[in-house]
Enzyme design. Structure first.
Site, short mmCIF file in Angstrom:
data_model
loop_
_atom_site.label_atom_id
_atom_site.label_comp_id
_atom_site.label_asym_id
_atom_site.label_seq_id
_atom_site.Cartn_x
_atom_site.Cartn_y
_atom_site.Cartn_z
N ASN A 9 0.88 -1.18 0.00
CA ASN A 9 0.00 0.00 0.00
C ASN A 9 0.90 1.22 0.00
OD1 ASN A 9 -1.82 2.02 0.45
ND2 ASN A 9 -2.66 1.15 2.35
N ARG A 94 -2.76 -2.26 -3.17
CA ARG A 94 -3.97 -1.50 -2.90
C ARG A 94 -4.00 -0.28 -3.84
NH1 ARG A 94 -5.35 3.01 1.47
NH2 ARG A 94 -7.57 3.13 1.05
N HIS A 182 -13.00 2.51 0.70
CA HIS A 182 -12.87 1.55 1.81
C HIS A 182 -13.47 0.19 1.45
CE1 HIS A 182 -12.58 5.14 4.80
NE2 HIS A 182 -11.37 4.65 4.55
N GLU A 378 -7.54 -5.44 5.85
CA GLU A 378 -7.47 -5.14 4.42
C GLU A 378 -6.30 -5.87 3.75
OE1 GLU A 378 -7.75 -1.11 5.97
OE2 GLU A 378 -8.76 -0.55 4.12
#
Ligand code: ADP
Length: 395
Positions: A9, A94, A182, A378
């Site tokens: 990420n 991500r 999200h 996540e």
């Protein structure tokens, strides 16, 4: 030899990563979790093992910035040196926005990256950095399969009425759409919730972290969410404003108090809980403060969530379960209690002791709506998406 997957990420000044290995049964097991912070000025790499114990660290020194190419390369090279008998099989990235083209995770190639980069103009705070990190790894490790996983994908199940703004077609065709974010967290929660509340069909999930949003889910699918076109809308957040009427923004521009760039920066970096309190965007600091401005900021945050909870119960035609997740949702008993008190009319009855202990169930047994604290993950969700694409199945 077991395979491992890295989850990346990449943000504007930091890179977070996690690695998972597959056991003989094909399940993903956490291997390590780490980050590089302060990439622009004083970069520091830290990594912890699966048990959360410090494993390794590195500092480049003040005044030795590293860019969005060097940071992910450093992490992958570190991992390859430390996987000990395991082979890095894939990387999952991500990426906040998949746009119209990607409603699900996708294998990365040059064309995919060019399209994702073209969307950065819509979402200024994350997209470009997410794509830079992915491009850097794709160029440095061309043989490593890489997958882009999107925060917006989960919300593509929203009905057209929820995805559209009341704008002319040419403007909607230019990409102005209620994308929603999200989604990786919401997808994870949608898969966890049935384990706790198997009969709950109408569920509201509040992802309350540094960024905050809420999602109305029917049978595990998104039907409405509070963060819209870009990442600053919906609920007030740590430093982001949430909803502000467009007329107010035109007014500030007309008065020349801001230009477009400084207006955007103010809305993303000086607003939200920080802007309201004048103290901090960090909920822990606000909760510990005796300053009345801190209490007023928290009250506003709860008020905004109350409005969305009411609207989403209406959208869902009632409510079976409510889920709190992310930093504030998982850890702030006072915020959870304050919102639950505002949802009494919906049939929510808080179990104060369970709430103080962090759940998982924090509503009393006779509460019409069950209320839960479910930690999000996540990174694991991205690892699962990545594995599914490179192995064509979910583990
Ligand atoms: P992100 O990943 O979006 O940066 P997190 O999900 O880690 O954010 O959440 C960060 C937020 O969670 C911060 O506002 C922080 O103050 C809040 N938080 C973390 N622990 C607690 C706690 N014990 N009590 C209240 N708030 C907390």
């Amino acid at each position: 030899m077991n395979d491992a997957i890295i989850v990346v990420n990449t943000g504007s000044t930091s890179l977070k990563f996690a690695a998972y290995e597959m056991d003989a049964a094909g399940s993903l097991l956490a291997h390590c979790l780490g980050q590089i912070d302060g990439m622009q000025g004083d970069p520091r790499f830290v990594v912890r093992n699966a048990a959360g114990k410090p494993w390794d660290a590195h500092e480049w020194g003040e005044g030795h910035p590293i860019d969005h190419s060097a940071a992910p390369r450093f992490v992958v090279e570190w991992l390859e040196d430390n996987l000990k008998g395991k082979k890095l099989a894939a990387a999952g990235h991500r990426v906040v926005l998949g746009g119209e083209r990607y409603e699900a995770p996708v294998r990365i190639d040059g064309d995919v990256l060019d399209y994702l980069q073209s969307l950065a103009v819509m979402e200024p705070s994350h997209q470009l950095f997410n794509v830079r990190g992915a491009r850097a790894l794709a160029e440095a490790f061309p043989k490593l399969p890489q997958v882009a996983c999107f925060d917006s994908s989960f919300h593509r199940t929203m009905p057209e009425a929820a995805q559209n703004y009341a704008l002319p077609k040419d403007v909607r065709d230019a990409g102005v759409r209620h994308w929603g974010y999200h989604g990786i967290s919401y997808d994870y929660i949608s898969r966890q919730t049935p384990k706790f509340a198997p009969h709950a069909r109408r569920v509201i999930v509040a992802h309350l972290g540094g960024g905050a949003s809420m999602c109305a889910m029917l049978d595990g699918r998104s039907v409405e969410t509070s963060m819209g076109f870009a990442g600053g809308s919906g609920l007030p957040m740590a430093t982001r404003s949430g909803d502000v009427p467009p007329g107010a923004l035109f007014y500030l521009l007309r008065r020349k108090l801001f230009d477009a760039a400084s207006l955007e920066k103010m809305l993303y970096e000086r607003a939200g809980l920080l802007g309201l309190s004048g103290l901090s965007g960090d909920m822990r600091i606000l909760q510990d403060s005796k300053d009345p401005r801190a209490a007023a900021a928290i009250e506003h945050f709860v008020y905004a969530m109350t409005k969305y909870a009411g609207a989403y119960a209406a959208v869902l035609g009632g409510l079976d379960a409510f889920v709190f997740t992310a930093g504030i949702g998982e850890n702030s008993a006072p915020v959870r209690a304050a919102l639950c008190a505002k949802m009494t009319w919906l049939g929510v009855k808080l179990d104060e002791r369970a709430n103080a202990c962090g759940g998982p169930r924090i509503s009393s047994m006779d509460s019409k709506v069950s209320v839960w604290v479910i930690p999000t993950n996540e990174e694991l969700m991205i690892a699962q998406y990545t594995l599914a694409l490179v192995r064509s199945r979910l583990v």
